[in-house]
Write a protein that holds these residues in place. Sequence first.
Motif, PDB file in Angstrom:
ATOM      1  N   PRO A  40      13.008   4.623   2.638  1.00  0.00           N
ATOM      2  CA  PRO A  40      12.241   2.923   2.984  1.00  0.00           C
ATOM      3  C   PRO A  40      11.360   3.812   4.279  1.00  0.00           C
ATOM      4  CG  PRO A  40      13.771   2.158   2.555  1.00  0.00           C
ATOM      5  CD  PRO A  40      13.799   4.117   2.551  1.00  0.00           C
ATOM      6  N   ASN A  41      11.988   4.666   5.200  1.00  0.00           N
ATOM      7  CA  ASN A  41      11.008   4.869   6.132  1.00  0.00           C
ATOM      8  C   ASN A  41      10.182   6.217   6.178  1.00  0.00           C
ATOM      9  OD1 ASN A  41      12.913   6.436   6.093  1.00  0.00           O
ATOM     10  ND2 ASN A  41      13.648   6.346   9.063  1.00  0.00           N
ATOM     11  N   TYR A  42       9.941   6.558   5.106  1.00  0.00           N
ATOM     12  CA  TYR A  42       9.244   7.784   4.849  1.00  0.00           C
ATOM     13  C   TYR A  42       7.504   7.636   5.297  1.00  0.00           C
ATOM     14  CZ  TYR A  42       8.476  12.638   2.925  1.00  0.00           C
ATOM     15  OH  TYR A  42       7.887  13.738   2.754  1.00  0.00           O
ATOM     16  N   ALA A  43       7.056   7.745   6.482  1.00  0.00           N
ATOM     17  CA  ALA A  43       5.512   7.608   7.053  1.00  0.00           C
ATOM     18  C   ALA A  43       4.556   7.759   5.883  1.00  0.00           C
ATOM     19  CB  ALA A  43       5.342   7.538   8.152  1.00  0.00           C
ATOM     20  N   ILE A  44       4.841   8.984   5.513  1.00  0.00           N
ATOM     21  CA  ILE A  44       3.338   9.841   4.777  1.00  0.00           C
ATOM     22  C   ILE A  44       3.671   9.300   3.432  1.00  0.00           C
ATOM     23  CG2 ILE A  44       5.071  12.286   4.641  1.00  0.00           C
ATOM     24  CD1 ILE A  44       1.377  11.516   5.609  1.00  0.00           C
ATOM     25  N   ALA A  45       4.772   9.333   2.913  1.00  0.00           N
ATOM     26  CA  ALA A  45       5.041   8.598   1.514  1.00  0.00           C
ATOM     27  C   ALA A  45       4.467   7.459   1.402  1.00  0.00           C
ATOM     28  CB  ALA A  45       5.645   8.214   1.186  1.00  0.00           C
ATOM     29  N   ARG A  46       4.606   6.468   2.398  1.00  0.00           N
ATOM     30  CA  ARG A  46       3.846   5.374   2.792  1.00  0.00           C
ATOM     31  C   ARG A  46       2.648   5.296   2.689  1.00  0.00           C
ATOM     32  NH1 ARG A  46       7.097   0.569   1.538  1.00  0.00           N
ATOM     33  NH2 ARG A  46       9.337   1.481   2.329  1.00  0.00           N
ATOM     34  N   TYR A  47       1.906   6.595   3.327  1.00  0.00           N
ATOM     35  CA  TYR A  47       0.762   6.932   3.462  1.00  0.00           C
ATOM     36  C   TYR A  47       0.207   6.737   2.482  1.00  0.00           C
ATOM     37  CZ  TYR A  47      -3.733   8.899   4.620  1.00  0.00           C
ATOM     38  OH  TYR A  47      -4.691   9.266   4.473  1.00  0.00           O
ATOM     39  N   HIS A  48       0.512   7.970   1.489  1.00  0.00           N
ATOM     40  CA  HIS A  48       0.179   8.225   0.408  1.00  0.00           C
ATOM     41  C   HIS A  48      -0.103   7.047  -0.836  1.00  0.00           C
ATOM     42  CE1 HIS A  48       0.810  12.861   1.749  1.00  0.00           C
ATOM     43  NE2 HIS A  48      -0.180  12.271   1.842  1.00  0.00           N
ATOM     44  N   LEU A  49       1.267   6.317  -0.576  1.00  0.00           N
ATOM     45  CA  LEU A  49       1.322   5.389  -1.856  1.00  0.00           C
ATOM     46  C   LEU A  49      -0.293   3.800  -1.668  1.00  0.00           C
ATOM     47  CD1 LEU A  49       3.030   3.718  -3.845  1.00  0.00           C
ATOM     48  CD2 LEU A  49       4.464   3.126  -2.062  1.00  0.00           C
ATOM     49  N   ALA A  50      -0.481   4.079  -0.257  1.00  0.00           N
ATOM     50  CA  ALA A  50      -1.178   3.029   0.218  1.00  0.00           C
ATOM     51  C   ALA A  50      -2.451   3.683  -1.076  1.00  0.00           C
ATOM     52  CB  ALA A  50      -1.691   3.219   1.519  1.00  0.00           C
ATOM     53  N   GLU A  51      -2.875   4.789   0.126  1.00  0.00           N
ATOM     54  CA  GLU A  51      -4.290   5.457  -0.780  1.00  0.00           C
ATOM     55  C   GLU A  51      -4.045   5.050  -2.181  1.00  0.00           C
ATOM     56  OE1 GLU A  51      -5.389   9.168   1.884  1.00  0.00           O
ATOM     57  OE2 GLU A  51      -3.919   9.391   0.729  1.00  0.00           O
ATOM     58  N   ALA A  52      -3.002   5.082  -2.662  1.00  0.00           N
ATOM     59  CA  ALA A  52      -2.918   5.545  -4.131  1.00  0.00           C
ATOM     60  C   ALA A  52      -3.493   4.252  -4.982  1.00  0.00           C
ATOM     61  CB  ALA A  52      -1.158   6.270  -4.722  1.00  0.00           C
ATOM     62  N   TYR A  53      -2.863   2.970  -3.876  1.00  0.00           N
ATOM     63  CA  TYR A  53      -2.642   1.832  -4.772  1.00  0.00           C
ATOM     64  C   TYR A  53      -4.511   1.031  -4.180  1.00  0.00           C
ATOM     65  CZ  TYR A  53       1.650  -0.178  -6.458  1.00  0.00           C
ATOM     66  OH  TYR A  53       2.878  -0.366  -6.633  1.00  0.00           O
ATOM     67  N   GLU A  54      -5.481   1.636  -3.027  1.00  0.00           N
ATOM     68  CA  GLU A  54      -6.105   0.988  -2.540  1.00  0.00           C
ATOM     69  C   GLU A  54      -7.026   0.904  -3.858  1.00  0.00           C
ATOM     70  OE1 GLU A  54      -9.378   1.857   0.645  1.00  0.00           O
ATOM     71  OE2 GLU A  54      -7.131   2.759   0.964  1.00  0.00           O
ATOM     72  N   PRO A  55      -7.847   1.472  -4.247  1.00  0.00           N
ATOM     73  CA  PRO A  55      -8.218   1.396  -5.620  1.00  0.00           C
ATOM     74  C   PRO A  55      -7.892  -0.093  -6.619  1.00  0.00           C
ATOM     75  CG  PRO A  55      -7.912   3.609  -6.220  1.00  0.00           C
ATOM     76  CD  PRO A  55      -7.162   3.286  -5.641  1.00  0.00           C
ATOM     77  N   THR A  56      -6.996   0.315  -6.979  1.00  0.00           N
ATOM     78  CA  THR A  56      -6.775  -1.020  -8.279  1.00  0.00           C
ATOM     79  C   THR A  56      -6.204  -1.774  -7.905  1.00  0.00           C
ATOM     80  OG1 THR A  56      -4.393  -0.031  -8.323  1.00  0.00           O
ATOM     81  CG2 THR A  56      -6.184   0.619  -9.836  1.00  0.00           C
ATOM     82  N   ASN A  57      -5.137  -2.191  -6.101  1.00  0.00           N
ATOM     83  CA  ASN A  57      -3.975  -3.162  -5.929  1.00  0.00           C
ATOM     84  C   ASN A  57      -4.191  -3.052  -3.842  1.00  0.00           C
ATOM     85  OD1 ASN A  57      -2.649  -5.009  -4.831  1.00  0.00           O
ATOM     86  ND2 ASN A  57      -0.976  -4.477  -6.389  1.00  0.00           N
ATOM     87  N   PRO A  58      -5.577  -3.565  -3.544  1.00  0.00           N
ATOM     88  CA  PRO A  58      -5.880  -3.356  -2.212  1.00  0.00           C
ATOM     89  C   PRO A  58      -5.194  -4.102  -0.911  1.00  0.00           C
ATOM     90  CG  PRO A  58      -7.666  -3.929  -3.510  1.00  0.00           C
ATOM     91  CD  PRO A  58      -6.970  -4.147  -4.636  1.00  0.00           C
ATOM     92  N   LYS A  59      -4.434  -5.562  -1.712  1.00  0.00           N
ATOM     93  CA  LYS A  59      -4.093  -6.048  -1.004  1.00  0.00           C
ATOM     94  C   LYS A  59      -2.280  -5.251  -0.837  1.00  0.00           C
ATOM     95  CE  LYS A  59      -2.469 -10.428  -1.534  1.00  0.00           C
ATOM     96  NZ  LYS A  59      -2.512 -11.896  -2.055  1.00  0.00           N
ATOM     97  N   ARG A  60      -1.538  -4.579  -1.666  1.00  0.00           N
ATOM     98  CA  ARG A  60      -0.679  -4.145  -2.107  1.00  0.00           C
ATOM     99  C   ARG A  60      -0.418  -2.645  -0.780  1.00  0.00           C
ATOM    100  NH1 ARG A  60       4.217  -2.460  -4.650  1.00  0.00           N
ATOM    101  NH2 ARG A  60       4.778  -0.641  -3.142  1.00  0.00           N
ATOM    102  N   ALA A  61      -1.642  -2.001  -1.299  1.00  0.00           N
ATOM    103  CA  ALA A  61      -2.125  -1.088  -0.165  1.00  0.00           C
ATOM    104  C   ALA A  61      -2.169  -0.859   1.181  1.00  0.00           C
ATOM    105  CB  ALA A  61      -4.136  -0.645  -0.874  1.00  0.00           C
ATOM    106  N   LEU A  62      -2.976  -2.805   1.722  1.00  0.00           N
ATOM    107  CA  LEU A  62      -2.853  -2.851   2.910  1.00  0.00           C
ATOM    108  C   LEU A  62      -1.633  -3.019   3.312  1.00  0.00           C
ATOM    109  CD1 LEU A  62      -4.694  -4.275   5.207  1.00  0.00           C
ATOM    110  CD2 LEU A  62      -4.559  -6.567   3.996  1.00  0.00           C
ATOM    111  N   SER A  63      -0.653  -3.505   2.825  1.00  0.00           N
ATOM    112  CA  SER A  63       0.640  -4.186   3.101  1.00  0.00           C
ATOM    113  C   SER A  63       1.426  -2.763   3.596  1.00  0.00           C
ATOM    114  CB  SER A  63       1.940  -4.820   1.897  1.00  0.00           C
ATOM    115  OG  SER A  63       2.637  -4.276   1.795  1.00  0.00           O
TER     116      SER A  63
END
Length: 109
Positions: free
Chosen positions: A55-78
């Motif tokens: 859960p504390n894997y920062a770079i994977a969080r960043y990539h996950l946010a980027e992946a979510y951004e086009p379809t789920n901006p709320k999740r990306a923001l979180s």
Amino acid sequence: EGKGQHEKAKTEMLQSLAIRPNTPEILNNLGTVYTKLGDKANALALFEKAVTLRPNYAIARYHLAEAYEPTNPKRALSEYETYLALVEGIPDEASRIALVQQRVKALKH
């Protein structure tokens, strides 16, 4: 960087993953390769798995946010906000932090 190179990297990482299936680094790296190949669904699933395992894997969080951004901006923001909390005060991440802060601002509007 050609597509052939990404395909080769993908094959190598899938082999590594077969040997060590729950390795967050491999999952994250494979996810970035899928992103470059345009396979967004697989990339997203891999980043999800990486942060579930660590859960504390920062770079994977960043990539996950980027992946979510086009379809789920709320999740990306979180996910971006989680990333920022994890990397607070890490000098190496300064340029990415600045980028993420801009994305967060944009997503909040």
